[in-house]
Design an enzyme around this catalytic site. Structure first.
Site, mmCIF file in Angstrom:
data_model
loop_
_atom_site.group_PDB
_atom_site.id
_atom_site.type_symbol
_atom_site.label_atom_id
_atom_site.label_comp_id
_atom_site.label_asym_id
_atom_site.label_seq_id
_atom_site.Cartn_x
_atom_site.Cartn_y
_atom_site.Cartn_z
ATOM 1 N N HIS A 26 0.852 -1.208 0.000
ATOM 2 C CA HIS A 26 0.000 0.000 0.000
ATOM 3 C C HIS A 26 0.876 1.242 0.000
ATOM 4 O O HIS A 26 0.799 2.050 0.936
ATOM 5 C CB HIS A 26 -0.925 0.018 1.237
ATOM 6 C CG HIS A 26 -2.154 -0.823 1.076
ATOM 7 N ND1 HIS A 26 -2.950 -1.169 2.140
ATOM 8 C CD2 HIS A 26 -2.739 -1.357 -0.002
ATOM 9 C CE1 HIS A 26 -3.962 -1.902 1.713
ATOM 10 N NE2 HIS A 26 -3.854 -2.023 0.417
ATOM 11 N N HIS A 56 -12.367 -8.806 -5.502
ATOM 12 C CA HIS A 56 -11.803 -7.493 -5.148
ATOM 13 C C HIS A 56 -10.900 -7.028 -6.279
ATOM 14 O O HIS A 56 -10.132 -7.828 -6.818
ATOM 15 C CB HIS A 56 -11.017 -7.672 -3.840
ATOM 16 C CG HIS A 56 -10.367 -6.459 -3.295
ATOM 17 N ND1 HIS A 56 -10.862 -5.192 -3.446
ATOM 18 C CD2 HIS A 56 -9.231 -6.314 -2.546
ATOM 19 C CE1 HIS A 56 -10.074 -4.328 -2.816
ATOM 20 N NE2 HIS A 56 -9.079 -4.982 -2.279
ATOM 21 N N GLU A 105 -8.469 -4.693 -6.199
ATOM 22 C CA GLU A 105 -7.159 -4.106 -5.920
ATOM 23 C C GLU A 105 -6.085 -4.885 -6.678
ATOM 24 O O GLU A 105 -6.178 -6.105 -6.865
ATOM 25 C CB GLU A 105 -6.883 -4.065 -4.409
ATOM 26 C CG GLU A 105 -5.759 -3.086 -4.088
ATOM 27 C CD GLU A 105 -5.625 -2.741 -2.603
ATOM 28 O OE1 GLU A 105 -6.403 -3.268 -1.777
ATOM 29 O OE2 GLU A 105 -4.734 -1.932 -2.280
ATOM 30 N N ASP A 136 -3.240 -6.117 -6.281
ATOM 31 C CA ASP A 136 -2.555 -7.331 -5.806
ATOM 32 C C ASP A 136 -3.366 -8.593 -6.102
ATOM 33 O O ASP A 136 -2.822 -9.698 -6.082
ATOM 34 C CB ASP A 136 -2.206 -7.229 -4.310
ATOM 35 C CG ASP A 136 -3.375 -6.833 -3.432
ATOM 36 O OD1 ASP A 136 -4.239 -6.070 -3.891
ATOM 37 O OD2 ASP A 136 -3.421 -7.276 -2.264
ATOM 38 N N HIS A 184 -12.252 -4.364 2.168
ATOM 39 C CA HIS A 184 -12.031 -3.006 2.645
ATOM 40 C C HIS A 184 -12.199 -1.940 1.560
ATOM 41 O O HIS A 184 -11.912 -0.768 1.825
ATOM 42 C CB HIS A 184 -10.630 -2.909 3.272
ATOM 43 C CG HIS A 184 -9.504 -3.086 2.273
ATOM 44 N ND1 HIS A 184 -8.508 -2.160 2.125
ATOM 45 C CD2 HIS A 184 -9.246 -4.046 1.363
ATOM 46 C CE1 HIS A 184 -7.662 -2.549 1.194
ATOM 47 N NE2 HIS A 184 -8.079 -3.678 0.718
ATOM 48 N N ASP A 190 -9.526 -10.277 1.136
ATOM 49 C CA ASP A 190 -8.603 -9.680 2.118
ATOM 50 C C ASP A 190 -8.962 -10.013 3.568
ATOM 51 O O ASP A 190 -8.074 -10.110 4.428
ATOM 52 C CB ASP A 190 -8.593 -8.152 1.966
ATOM 53 C CG ASP A 190 -7.728 -7.690 0.807
ATOM 54 O OD1 ASP A 190 -6.734 -8.364 0.485
ATOM 55 O OD2 ASP A 190 -8.036 -6.637 0.221
ATOM 56 N N TYR A 215 -2.308 -7.088 10.318
ATOM 57 C CA TYR A 215 -3.115 -6.839 9.116
ATOM 58 C C TYR A 215 -4.397 -6.083 9.492
ATOM 59 O O TYR A 215 -4.755 -5.075 8.882
ATOM 60 C CB TYR A 215 -3.464 -8.189 8.464
ATOM 61 C CG TYR A 215 -4.057 -8.086 7.094
ATOM 62 C CD1 TYR A 215 -3.253 -8.215 5.955
ATOM 63 C CD2 TYR A 215 -5.414 -7.859 6.908
ATOM 64 C CE1 TYR A 215 -3.801 -8.119 4.690
ATOM 65 C CE2 TYR A 215 -5.962 -7.770 5.646
ATOM 66 C CZ TYR A 215 -5.150 -7.902 4.542
ATOM 67 O OH TYR A 215 -5.696 -7.800 3.284
ATOM 68 N N HIS A 242 -4.636 -13.560 1.225
ATOM 69 C CA HIS A 242 -3.250 -13.354 1.676
ATOM 70 C C HIS A 242 -2.971 -14.323 2.816
ATOM 71 O O HIS A 242 -3.779 -14.453 3.741
ATOM 72 C CB HIS A 242 -3.042 -11.933 2.221
ATOM 73 C CG HIS A 242 -3.158 -10.848 1.200
ATOM 74 N ND1 HIS A 242 -2.270 -10.700 0.156
ATOM 75 C CD2 HIS A 242 -4.048 -9.841 1.076
ATOM 76 C CE1 HIS A 242 -2.627 -9.644 -0.568
ATOM 77 N NE2 HIS A 242 -3.705 -9.117 -0.034
HETATM 78 FE FE1 FEO Z 1 -7.265 -4.932 -0.846
HETATM 79 FE FE2 FEO Z 1 -5.082 -7.555 -0.866
HETATM 80 O O1 FEO Z 1 -5.970 -6.076 -1.563
#
Ligand code: FEO
Length: 394
Positions: free
Chosen positions: A24, A80, A82, A84, A146, A165, A193, A226
């Site tokens: 991030h 999601h 994002e 990653d 998130h 996430d 996290y 993750h």
């Molecule tokens: Fe919100 Fe692991 O990306």
């Protein structure tokens, strides 16, 4: 390069990023690396749930190839957007351009704004189901856990929750399951996290967990995107989340300071002594040399925050200023605080620290302690007394 079967016919095909140290931007230090977990369900309809970060796209593709031809993928669930988790999609969809994507309306909008591709996309809502053959997937929108697009996917036949996430950890390991890895390290990374990413979203997360409990769906395995998969005791991480969302704390104080020539550091150690003499679990960090994300993790279950800085140009020093801005954004609830610091001719740091703590929702329970240059005998006693008084109030 092989994938890994987590349940009969369901494979982890993700990537381990052993060397990433900042996430991030530079807001999160990943000193144990991370993983990007992607799951392949080999049913009548070949389905991928989430992808990986773009630099690992080939690794994902190679792992899938060992199980099924990549062009045979029918469905891709995008929990999601994002990067990653979605970064590998352009490379993947070049091989299976007819694959149909599933995600929320915000996911569709966000994916387009990231990649400008007109992929076949079906918007889904909470309760919508997708039949894969022997198995079904059910979708659960999870906005702001998130990002606005976030979604969980549940497979009833496998009692498997794929929450992206949520319940994850930035934790690179060769092991894939909670019963195979070090339990303390795992919870440490899960707390880090939550503290650094999810803390301000506690109310939303608590409501979502409550909604899922009301759905009465059995969950035997939680496979986040993750880190480690929870199969031994998924309730452990759910209960930890419930505690964190309630801002439950213990009799613990975290002192965070930045010092110019050692006076503020000296004050911090005396305050810590006062706390420790009263039996308070105490942690002390010089923010200029500490891992900021670990400091936040320590604050997650601490009732008290005591923040110090030398004064420079009528304000606090720059590392503590950046740290407090980050802390304010996390909106910690139900916390008590105090400020301290040394100055030369004109102060400013202590009152500015107090202002930020208040703006972040921290209740100040002791007058700020500002000391000219080095603390004298009386001021040394005052520092110790600040620790004792603070201990008595938490
Ligand atoms: Fe919100 Fe692991 O990306």
């Amino acid at each position: 390069m092989a994938g890994f079967e987590i349940k009969k016919g369901i494979y982890w095909v993700g990537a381990v990023d052993w060397n990433i140290r900042n996430f991030h931007g530079h807001t999160y230090t990943t000193n144990r690396g991370t993983t990007y977990n992607s799951y392949l369900i080999a049913d009548d309809k070949i389905t991928l749930v989430d992808a990986v970060y773009a630099p690992f796209a080939n690794e994902l593709i190679e792992k899938i190839k060992e199980i099924v031809p990549v062009e045979k993928i029918d469905y891709i669930v995008v929990n999601h957007i994002e990067t990653d988790h979605s970064g590998a999609l352009p490379a993947l969809l070049k091989i299976c351009p007819k694959a149909k994507l599933f995600g929320t309306a915000k996911c569709k909008e966000g994916l387009f704004r990231q990649y400008y591709q007109n992929w076949d996309f079906q918007i889904v809502k909470t309760g919508d189901k997708l039949n894969l053959g022997k198995r079904n997937l059910m979708f659960i929108e999870a906005p702001m856990i998130h990002w606005p697009d976030s979604m969980f996917t549940y497979c009833p036949e496998e009692e498997l929750l794929l929450p992206n996430d949520a319940f994850g950890q930035h934790y690179a390991t060769s092991e894939r399951f909670d019963d195979e890895t070090d339990a303390c390290e795992l919870m440490d990374e899960a707390a880090k996290y939550y503290g650094n990413i999810l803390w301000p979203l506690g109310a939303v997360i608590a409501r979502k967990i409550e909604d899922i409990m009301k759905m009465n769906i059995p969950i035997k395995m939680i496979a986040p995107s993750h880190g480690i998969i929870w199969r031994k005791d998924p309730a452990k991480i759910i209960n930890a989340y419930l505690s964190w969302t309630k801002n439950e704390t213990k009799r613990k104080a975290v002192i965070v300071y930045e010092t110019m020539w050692g006076a503020t550091e000296k004050m911090s150690r005396i305050i810590a002594q006062g706390l420790m003499d009263k039996g308070v679990e105490t942690r002390l960090f010089d923010i200029a040399t500490s891992d900021r994300s670990n400091v936040i993790k320590e604050m997650l279950d601490a009732k008290g925050f005591i923040i110090g800085s030398s004064t420079h140009d009528n304000d606090m020093l720059t590392s503590i200023a950046g740290f407090l801005e980050f802390l304010k954004g996390l909106s910690p609830k139900n916390r008590l605080g105090a400020a301290f610091g040394s100055f030369g001719w004109a102060g400013g740091a202590v009152k500015n620290i107090e202002a930020i703590l208040k703006a972040g929702g921290v209740e100040l329970i002791a007058p700020g302690l500002a000391v000219k240059y080095m603390p004298d005998e009386i001021e040394t006693k005052n520092c110790y007394q600040l620790g004792v008084d603070f201990a008595n109030k938490i």
